[in-house]
Each structure stands twice: as structure tokens, then as C-alpha cells.
Design an enzyme around this catalytic site. Structure first.
Site, short mmCIF file in Angstrom:
data_model
loop_
_atom_site.label_atom_id
_atom_site.label_comp_id
_atom_site.label_asym_id
_atom_site.label_seq_id
_atom_site.Cartn_x
_atom_site.Cartn_y
_atom_site.Cartn_z
N ASP A 150 67.08 6.37 44.62
CA ASP A 150 66.49 7.68 44.93
C ASP A 150 65.60 8.10 43.76
OD1 ASP A 150 68.08 7.81 47.23
OD2 ASP A 150 69.68 8.90 46.19
N GLU A 183 84.24 6.39 49.59
CA GLU A 183 83.87 7.16 50.77
C GLU A 183 83.98 6.31 52.02
OE1 GLU A 183 80.18 9.22 50.54
OE2 GLU A 183 80.05 9.52 52.70
N LYS A 196 83.81 5.60 56.24
CA LYS A 196 83.05 5.92 57.46
C LYS A 196 83.43 4.89 58.51
CE LYS A 196 78.38 6.93 59.19
NZ LYS A 196 76.93 6.97 58.87
N ASP A 234 82.18 15.31 50.41
CA ASP A 234 80.87 15.41 51.06
C ASP A 234 80.97 16.39 52.23
OD1 ASP A 234 79.33 12.07 50.83
OD2 ASP A 234 79.66 13.68 49.36
N ASP A 276 76.31 9.94 63.26
CA ASP A 276 76.53 10.68 62.02
C ASP A 276 75.45 11.74 61.86
OD1 ASP A 276 76.66 9.66 58.50
OD2 ASP A 276 77.33 11.47 59.53
C1 DIG Z 1 76.51 8.69 53.27
O1 DIG Z 1 77.47 9.58 53.78
C2 DIG Z 1 76.86 8.35 51.85
C3 DIG Z 1 75.62 8.01 51.07
O2 DIG Z 1 74.69 9.01 51.34
C4 DIG Z 1 76.10 8.12 49.65
O3 DIG Z 1 76.32 6.83 49.19
C5 DIG Z 1 77.40 8.88 49.70
C6 DIG Z 1 77.47 9.91 48.61
O4 DIG Z 1 77.55 11.19 49.08
N1 DIG Z 1 77.46 9.39 51.07
MN MN Z 2 77.27 11.09 56.86
MN MN Z 3 78.46 10.97 52.36
#
Ligand code: DIG
Ligand code: MN
Ligand code: MN
Length: 390
Positions: free
Chosen positions: A58, A182, A184, A246, A256
Site C-alpha cells: 500500500d 485474521e 475468513k 477489524d 465480503d
Molecule cells: C481483509 O479483511 C484483510 C486485509 O485487508 C488485511 O490483510 C487485514 C488487516 O486488516 N484484513
Molecule cells: Mn473483509
Molecule cells: Mn480485515
């Protein structure tokens, strides 16, 4: 200015990629021009944010030479100093470049896994140089469509090897840095390994340095999995593993969405803020409040800053509502702990005596079952606080 304007004490942060989201999606090109990192820092400071987060790329374009990297970092640092923003969290982009098309740490090609480790070490160095204390790992490409491509246990083992390696790197460099994993469930992969915060909490216990590693739960991701985000966060807090969070908004059964915080399930957003802020008299979460979200594709740049202000404003409004709710005498009466001097001591810490006392207890199940719990009253009162009539 009003009581819901953000202050630095609120610890609100945004990723460069969140307010910098250009609105591109699988079905349409960008609708907004990219924002430079230094401009983003200025605008976030004007909105009242406390921190700005980043993936390595970024800020520093993929493959940029060291001299270019150093110039960009120098400029970014002076913008941070000029506008009084900190960098609470950093992370690695292990998902955009085609080299990661089969994953990063879990990929079948050892060269991909080597490249992911090297890129992570360089990005950790960058994050630490900018002052980050939390380092997030989101395994966006760590997954499958053709699930026969690898034994899922191999993916777990490879991810453990990578994280143990990087924990040792941080220890050897004596960085003051903690990792936050994190989860998902899917997207961009058909299935992503370690799909929920619960999977991550167990996985952390199998690492060589579990004390260095916590979780970074995201509202949208647990909701995509059909789970209660608040319950997942509560379990992470109870385990001392909520290292980062987050925040955004999401409707179940959708892609998402990463919408403005609080803009979908207001009840769940309220209960989450109540948990994080400890308004019921519990220990609050004291880490960064990161909005990993972006403006609707319909918006121009002005709409992006409306989005950012809306995230923070809604959080503060819900915090005030939660404080009023937990100060409400009716609420306190209904949720007060039920004490029973004869029974309480028997409910933990097994002994033979306690077991026989439990068996001797006079409990009339039908009489106990008859007791009304007044949860309708409680939930209606919560709704009335939420709807602003209390
Ligand atoms: C997506 O939910 C992920 C990416 O945007 C990043 O690696 C992480 C950090 O907030 N969230
Ligand atoms: Mn997300
Ligand atoms: Mn995230």
C-alpha cells in the site's frame, strides 16, 4: 463539534487500503482515483482518526528498489509526524501478486513459500520502522478450489512452520511486535484455511511461541460464516488473545461487503461495542479500533470521508447508548447475577464432597423451570435505548 466527534483517545484507525479503495469490483473498474499515502494521512487526521495501517505494497510498490523504498518511507514518516497519526498495525500483501495464486505460506511450490517468508520479513521490518506494535496475517489466498491439490493437514503444518519462523525472526531482531491472525471462511478462494476465529484460537496453541500470537477478528468474516461475531470476540478476550479487531458491517449470506461500521446489523454492532467498551462493568478492550471497510462504489472522494466519519461516529453513538443501557436500573435488575449461597460453592473445583453435596441438593426441576427470566422486557428495553426513546 459534538460529543460523538472522534478524538485521539478513541484509538480509531483506518488502513491505507480502506479509504484508498477505488471502488473496483469483479464487475466494474475503479470509480475513484487512487489516493497518495501522505494525502491519506492528512485527510484521516482531519477526520479525527488516531492511526493509519498498511500492507507493505500500500506504501511501497511491489519490486521498488531500496532507494525508492527509503524515499517513500521518509516522506510517509514526515506526513505522520506533521499530522500526528501513528501506525498501530502493519501487514503483508500475500494475495495480490500472481505468484500467490496457489497461496503463500501453504502453496505447493517451495519457491512461493520462500518468497512469502522473505516478503513478510521485509514487511515486518517496514512495519516496525513505522512504529507498528501489531502485525496482522490474513491468509486471503491460503485455500483451495480443487481441494485435492494438497492434504489440508499439510497446509496447517506449512502455516505453522512459517509463523514459527517469523516469530523467531521477531525475537532475534528484538522487535516489540505481536502477531494477530485474521480468519475468513472464503473469498477470494473457494475455501480459506483457518476459516474462523475459533480455528485460529486453537491453531495459536500449537505454535512454538503462542504468547506472541493473538487474533484479529473481522465483523464481516465471522458473519459470512453465519456466526455471532460478538461471541467470537468474547472468547478471544476471555483467552487474552484479542490483539486487534477489524470493524465493518456485513449481511449474512453475501460476499465480503466491508460496509461502514454499524450500517447493517445495528443490534449486533451495539452488543459488540458494549462488549469492547465494558459498559456492563467488565474490563474493556484497549487496543486499536480499526475500520477495515470501504465506501460504497457509488461514492466520490467526498463520500469516502463521509464513510470514514460515519464509522467513527456510529461507534461513539453506540458506546453512549451502551453506557445508558447498562446504567438503566431495569437492565441492572434483570441481568444481576443470580446468587445461591448453598449452590455456588459446588459449581467449580471438583471434590468428592462437592459431588455428594450436589447429589444431595433438593432441586425441584418444575419449580425452577417456572421462573420467568424477563428477557422480553430486557430486549425491548435494549431496543428502546437503541431507537433513542430512552
Ligand atoms: C481483509 O479483511 C484483510 C486485509 O485487508 C488485511 O490483510 C487485514 C488487516 O486488516 N484484513
Ligand atoms: Mn473483509
Ligand atoms: Mn480485515
Amino acid at each position: 463539534m459534538d460529543t460523538f466527534d472522534p478524538t485521539l483517545a478513541d484509538r480509531f484507525s483506518f488502513g491505507l487500503w480502506t479509504v484508498g479503495n477505488t471502488g473496483r469490483d469483479p464487475f466494474g473498474e475503479a470509480v475513484r482515483a487512487p489516493l497518495s499515502p501522505t494525502y491519506t494521512v492528512r485527510k484521516l487526521a482531519e477526520c479525527g482518526a488516531w492511526g493509519v495501517n498498511l500492507h507493505d505494497n500500500d506504501l511501497v510498490p511491489f519490486g521498488a528498489p531500496a532507494s525508492e523504498r527509503d524515499r517513500i518511507v521518509r516522506e510517509f514518516k514526515s506526513a505522520l509526524a506533521e499530522h500526528g497519526l501513528c501506525v498501530p498495525m502493519a501487514t503483508t500483501n500475500l494475495f495480490s501478486h500472481p505468484i500467490f495464486k496457489d497461496g503463500a505460506f501453504s502453496a505447493n511450490d517451495p519457491k512461493v513459500r520462500a518468497f512469502a517468508l522473505r516478503k513478510s520479513m521485509d514487511a515486518i521490518d517496514l512495519g516496525v520502522e513505522l512504529g507498528a506494535r501489531t502485525y496482522v496475517f490474513w491468509g486471503g489466498r491460503e485455500g483451495t478450489e480443487a481441494d485435492a491439490c494438497r492434504d489440508p493437514r499439510t497446509a496447517v503444518a506449512r502455516t505453522r512452520d512459517a509463523l514459527d519462523f517469523l516469530c523467531e525472526y521477531v525475537r532475534e531482531r528484538r522487535y516489540d511486535l505481536r502477531f494477530a491472525l485474521e480468519a475468513k471462511p472464503n473469498e477470494p478462494r473457494g475455501d480459506i484455511y483457518f476459516p474462523t476465529t475459533g480455528h485460529m484460537l486453537h491453531f495459536i496453541s500449537t505454535l512454538a511461541h503462542p504468547e506472541m500470537v493473538g487474533v484479529n477478528p473481522e465483523v464481516a468474516h465471522e458473519t459470512m460464516a453465519g456466526l455471532s461475531f460478538t461471541h467470537g470476540v468474547a472468547q478471544a478476550m476471555e483467552a487474552g488473545k484479542l490483539f486487534h479487531i477489524d470493524l465493518n458491517a456485513q449481511r449474512i449470506g453475501r460476499y465480503d461487503q466491508d460496509f461502514r461500521f454499524g450500517s447493517e446489523d445495528v443490534r449486533q454492532a451495539f452488543l459488540l461495542v458494549r462488549l469492547l467498551e465494558g459498559t456492563m462493568g467488565t474490563e474493556p478492550y484497549r487496543g486499536p479500533l480499526h475500520f477495515d471497510a470501504h465506501a460504497y462504489r457509488s461514492e466520490d472522494e467526498a463520500g469516502v470521508w463521509d464513510f470514514a466519519r460515519g464509522c467513527m461516529r456510529t461507534y461513539k453513538i453506540l458506546k453512549a447508548r451502551a453506557q445508558a443501557f447498562d446504567a438503566d436500573p431495569l437492565v441492572r435488575e434483570i441481568i444481576a447475577d443470580v446468587k445461591d449461597a448453598a449452590v455456588d460453592p459446588l459449581l467449580a473445583g471438583y471434590t468428592r464432597e462437592k459431588a455428594s453435596s450436589l447429589r444431595a441438593l433438593a432441586i425441584d426441576p418444575s419449580a425452577v423451570a417456572k421462573r420467568g427470566l424477563r428477557y422480553e422486557q430486557l430486549d425491548q428495553r435494549m431496543m428502546e435505548h437503541l431507537l433513542g426513546v430512552r
